[in-house]
Design a protein around this motif. Sequence first.
Motif, PDB file in Angstrom:
ATOM      1  N   SER A  85       1.959  19.411  37.166  1.00  0.00           N
ATOM      2  CA  SER A  85       1.765  18.803  35.856  1.00  0.00           C
ATOM      3  C   SER A  85       1.639  17.299  36.031  1.00  0.00           C
ATOM      4  O   SER A  85       2.196  16.734  36.968  1.00  0.00           O
ATOM      5  CB  SER A  85       2.914  19.204  34.929  1.00  0.00           C
ATOM      6  N   ARG A  86       0.870  16.677  35.160  1.00  0.00           N
ATOM      7  CA  ARG A  86       0.688  15.228  35.158  1.00  0.00           C
ATOM      8  C   ARG A  86       0.921  14.730  33.740  1.00  0.00           C
ATOM      9  O   ARG A  86       0.464  15.345  32.783  1.00  0.00           O
ATOM     10  CB  ARG A  86      -0.738  14.845  35.560  1.00  0.00           C
ATOM     11  N   ILE A  87       1.601  13.594  33.651  1.00  0.00           N
ATOM     12  CA  ILE A  87       1.810  12.993  32.343  1.00  0.00           C
ATOM     13  C   ILE A  87       0.750  11.913  32.134  1.00  0.00           C
ATOM     14  O   ILE A  87       0.680  10.950  32.884  1.00  0.00           O
ATOM     15  CB  ILE A  87       3.229  12.421  32.212  1.00  0.00           C
ATOM     16  N   PHE A  88      -0.081  12.146  31.137  1.00  0.00           N
ATOM     17  CA  PHE A  88      -1.172  11.228  30.802  1.00  0.00           C
ATOM     18  C   PHE A  88      -0.745  10.299  29.677  1.00  0.00           C
ATOM     19  O   PHE A  88      -0.131  10.737  28.706  1.00  0.00           O
ATOM     20  CB  PHE A  88      -2.397  12.012  30.306  1.00  0.00           C
ATOM     21  N   PHE A  89      -1.108   9.031  29.809  1.00  0.00           N
ATOM     22  CA  PHE A  89      -0.969   8.068  28.712  1.00  0.00           C
ATOM     23  C   PHE A  89      -2.383   7.814  28.219  1.00  0.00           C
ATOM     24  O   PHE A  89      -3.263   7.445  29.002  1.00  0.00           O
ATOM     25  CB  PHE A  89      -0.347   6.758  29.193  1.00  0.00           C
ATOM     26  N   ILE A  90      -2.615   8.032  26.939  1.00  0.00           N
ATOM     27  CA  ILE A  90      -3.951   7.842  26.380  1.00  0.00           C
ATOM     28  C   ILE A  90      -3.906   6.749  25.319  1.00  0.00           C
ATOM     29  O   ILE A  90      -3.117   6.832  24.366  1.00  0.00           O
ATOM     30  CB  ILE A  90      -4.497   9.158  25.797  1.00  0.00           C
ATOM     31  N   ALA A  91      -4.726   5.735  25.522  1.00  0.00           N
ATOM     32  CA  ALA A  91      -4.879   4.681  24.529  1.00  0.00           C
ATOM     33  C   ALA A  91      -6.115   5.050  23.720  1.00  0.00           C
ATOM     34  O   ALA A  91      -7.241   4.946  24.199  1.00  0.00           O
ATOM     35  CB  ALA A  91      -5.048   3.330  25.205  1.00  0.00           C
ATOM     36  N   TRP A  92      -5.891   5.539  22.514  1.00  0.00           N
ATOM     37  CA  TRP A  92      -6.957   6.030  21.642  1.00  0.00           C
ATOM     38  C   TRP A  92      -7.386   4.896  20.715  1.00  0.00           C
ATOM     39  O   TRP A  92      -6.596   4.406  19.921  1.00  0.00           O
ATOM     40  CB  TRP A  92      -6.436   7.228  20.848  1.00  0.00           C
ATOM     41  N   LEU A 123      -5.579   6.800  30.481  1.00  0.00           N
ATOM     42  CA  LEU A 123      -6.950   6.916  29.998  1.00  0.00           C
ATOM     43  C   LEU A 123      -7.130   6.006  28.800  1.00  0.00           C
ATOM     44  O   LEU A 123      -6.232   5.891  27.968  1.00  0.00           O
ATOM     45  CB  LEU A 123      -7.233   8.344  29.516  1.00  0.00           C
ATOM     46  N   GLN A 124      -8.296   5.417  28.710  1.00  0.00           N
ATOM     47  CA  GLN A 124      -8.668   4.630  27.538  1.00  0.00           C
ATOM     48  C   GLN A 124      -9.811   5.414  26.897  1.00  0.00           C
ATOM     49  O   GLN A 124     -10.782   5.739  27.574  1.00  0.00           O
ATOM     50  CB  GLN A 124      -9.152   3.250  27.997  1.00  0.00           C
ATOM     51  N   ALA A 125      -9.702   5.745  25.615  1.00  0.00           N
ATOM     52  CA  ALA A 125     -10.746   6.545  24.982  1.00  0.00           C
ATOM     53  C   ALA A 125     -11.156   5.951  23.639  1.00  0.00           C
ATOM     54  O   ALA A 125     -10.312   5.561  22.840  1.00  0.00           O
ATOM     55  CB  ALA A 125     -10.257   7.976  24.785  1.00  0.00           C
ATOM     56  N   THR A 126     -12.485   5.890  23.424  1.00  0.00           N
ATOM     57  CA  THR A 126     -13.000   5.411  22.143  1.00  0.00           C
ATOM     58  C   THR A 126     -13.655   6.541  21.358  1.00  0.00           C
ATOM     59  O   THR A 126     -13.948   6.398  20.191  1.00  0.00           O
ATOM     60  CB  THR A 126     -14.032   4.274  22.330  1.00  0.00           C
ATOM     61  N   ASP A 127     -13.901   7.660  22.030  1.00  0.00           N
ATOM     62  CA  ASP A 127     -14.370   8.854  21.315  1.00  0.00           C
ATOM     63  C   ASP A 127     -13.887  10.091  22.077  1.00  0.00           C
ATOM     64  O   ASP A 127     -13.510   9.988  23.247  1.00  0.00           O
ATOM     65  CB  ASP A 127     -15.898   8.841  21.110  1.00  0.00           C
ATOM     66  N   PRO A 128     -13.866  11.257  21.419  1.00  0.00           N
ATOM     67  CA  PRO A 128     -13.260  12.454  22.022  1.00  0.00           C
ATOM     68  C   PRO A 128     -13.821  12.846  23.390  1.00  0.00           C
ATOM     69  O   PRO A 128     -13.090  13.389  24.215  1.00  0.00           O
ATOM     70  CB  PRO A 128     -13.524  13.541  20.982  1.00  0.00           C
ATOM     71  N   THR A 129     -15.093  12.531  23.660  1.00  0.00           N
ATOM     72  CA  THR A 129     -15.662  12.936  24.948  1.00  0.00           C
ATOM     73  C   THR A 129     -15.014  12.190  26.109  1.00  0.00           C
ATOM     74  O   THR A 129     -14.992  12.692  27.225  1.00  0.00           O
ATOM     75  CB  THR A 129     -17.193  12.687  24.995  1.00  0.00           C
ATOM     76  N   GLU A 130     -14.480  10.990  25.849  1.00  0.00           N
ATOM     77  CA  GLU A 130     -13.861  10.204  26.918  1.00  0.00           C
ATOM     78  C   GLU A 130     -12.477  10.718  27.301  1.00  0.00           C
ATOM     79  O   GLU A 130     -11.870  10.226  28.239  1.00  0.00           O
ATOM     80  CB  GLU A 130     -13.775   8.732  26.500  1.00  0.00           C
ATOM     81  N   MET A 131     -11.950  11.666  26.530  1.00  0.00           N
ATOM     82  CA  MET A 131     -10.649  12.252  26.869  1.00  0.00           C
ATOM     83  C   MET A 131     -10.711  13.767  26.749  1.00  0.00           C
ATOM     84  O   MET A 131      -9.732  14.423  26.460  1.00  0.00           O
ATOM     85  CB  MET A 131      -9.556  11.680  25.971  1.00  0.00           C
ATOM     86  N   GLY A 132     -11.913  14.318  26.993  1.00  0.00           N
ATOM     87  CA  GLY A 132     -12.069  15.767  26.944  1.00  0.00           C
ATOM     88  C   GLY A 132     -11.273  16.437  28.048  1.00  0.00           C
ATOM     89  O   GLY A 132     -10.850  15.795  29.011  1.00  0.00           O
ATOM     90  N   ASP A 134     -12.255  18.257  30.403  1.00  0.00           N
ATOM     91  CA  ASP A 134     -12.902  18.097  31.721  1.00  0.00           C
ATOM     92  C   ASP A 134     -12.500  16.766  32.368  1.00  0.00           C
ATOM     93  O   ASP A 134     -12.235  16.696  33.566  1.00  0.00           O
ATOM     94  CB  ASP A 134     -14.427  18.198  31.588  1.00  0.00           C
ATOM     95  N   VAL A 135     -12.401  15.708  31.553  1.00  0.00           N
ATOM     96  CA  VAL A 135     -11.980  14.405  32.048  1.00  0.00           C
ATOM     97  C   VAL A 135     -10.516  14.469  32.509  1.00  0.00           C
ATOM     98  O   VAL A 135     -10.171  13.997  33.587  1.00  0.00           O
ATOM     99  CB  VAL A 135     -12.136  13.319  30.943  1.00  0.00           C
ATOM    100  N   ILE A 136      -9.683  15.088  31.683  1.00  0.00           N
ATOM    101  CA  ILE A 136      -8.257  15.253  32.015  1.00  0.00           C
ATOM    102  C   ILE A 136      -8.117  16.012  33.344  1.00  0.00           C
ATOM    103  O   ILE A 136      -7.384  15.588  34.232  1.00  0.00           O
ATOM    104  CB  ILE A 136      -7.512  16.003  30.874  1.00  0.00           C
ATOM    105  N   ARG A 137      -8.848  17.126  33.465  1.00  0.00           N
ATOM    106  CA  ARG A 137      -8.780  17.917  34.704  1.00  0.00           C
ATOM    107  C   ARG A 137      -9.176  17.098  35.919  1.00  0.00           C
ATOM    108  O   ARG A 137      -8.507  17.139  36.943  1.00  0.00           O
ATOM    109  CB  ARG A 137      -9.706  19.128  34.607  1.00  0.00           C
ATOM    110  N   SER A 138     -10.281  16.341  35.808  1.00  0.00           N
ATOM    111  CA  SER A 138     -10.748  15.592  36.977  1.00  0.00           C
ATOM    112  C   SER A 138      -9.794  14.463  37.337  1.00  0.00           C
ATOM    113  O   SER A 138      -9.618  14.149  38.512  1.00  0.00           O
ATOM    114  CB  SER A 138     -12.167  15.047  36.731  1.00  0.00           C
ATOM    115  N   ARG A 139      -9.141  13.857  36.349  1.00  0.00           N
ATOM    116  CA  ARG A 139      -8.206  12.767  36.625  1.00  0.00           C
ATOM    117  C   ARG A 139      -6.850  13.277  37.119  1.00  0.00           C
ATOM    118  O   ARG A 139      -6.112  12.541  37.759  1.00  0.00           O
ATOM    119  CB  ARG A 139      -7.992  11.933  35.352  1.00  0.00           C
ATOM    120  N   ALA A 140      -6.537  14.529  36.819  1.00  0.00           N
ATOM    121  CA  ALA A 140      -5.219  15.073  37.181  1.00  0.00           C
ATOM    122  C   ALA A 140      -5.095  15.326  38.678  1.00  0.00           C
ATOM    123  O   ALA A 140      -4.036  15.119  39.252  1.00  0.00           O
ATOM    124  CB  ALA A 140      -4.964  16.372  36.417  1.00  0.00           C
ATOM    125  N   SER A 141      -6.186  15.773  39.290  1.00  0.00           N
ATOM    126  CA  SER A 141      -6.067  16.160  40.700  1.00  0.00           C
ATOM    127  C   SER A 141      -6.225  15.009  41.657  1.00  0.00           C
ATOM    128  O   SER A 141      -6.714  13.986  41.343  1.00  0.00           O
ATOM    129  CB  SER A 141      -7.083  17.263  41.013  1.00  0.00           C
TER     130      SER A 141
END
Length: 141
Positions: A85-92, A123-132, A134-141
């Motif tokens: 598991s990874r703990i993500f911080f998202i700045a929306w 993660l810094q996200a300005t729209d939902p695609t930037e934190m989809g 798929d993005v979460i999965r690729s950044r987790a590993s």
Amino acid sequence: MANAASGIAVHDECKLKFLELKAKRTYRFIVFKIEEKQKQKQVIVEKVGEPAESYDDFAASLPADECRYAVYDFDFVTAENCQKSRIFFIAWSPDSSRVRSKMIYASSKDRFKRELDGIQVELQATDPTEMGLDVIRSRAS
């Protein structure tokens, strides 16, 4: 303890809920909001997600036109078949949010993130695609 850059304090509940997510896995996610209406601006907990809630539930809890901070506990299986598991911080910070709000969130982010000890991915996200997912999965590993 206010942040000198933006005058934003962090409510104790933010740290307590984060510790519960990190240590006990009590929540799947936490959405934080900067409360601007009070004399002393502060980051507060807006919503917590139960462990059974999905990533879609999390994404749906972020307002379309307002900034938020969020923490998401992402479970995944590695190529070696290990459960992690990874703990993500998202700045929306959606493009449609107010400029003043974006500035307050941007100037307070680093200090707020330091209060939450144990963040693994940001993660810094300005729209939902930037934190989809798929993005979460690729950044987790």
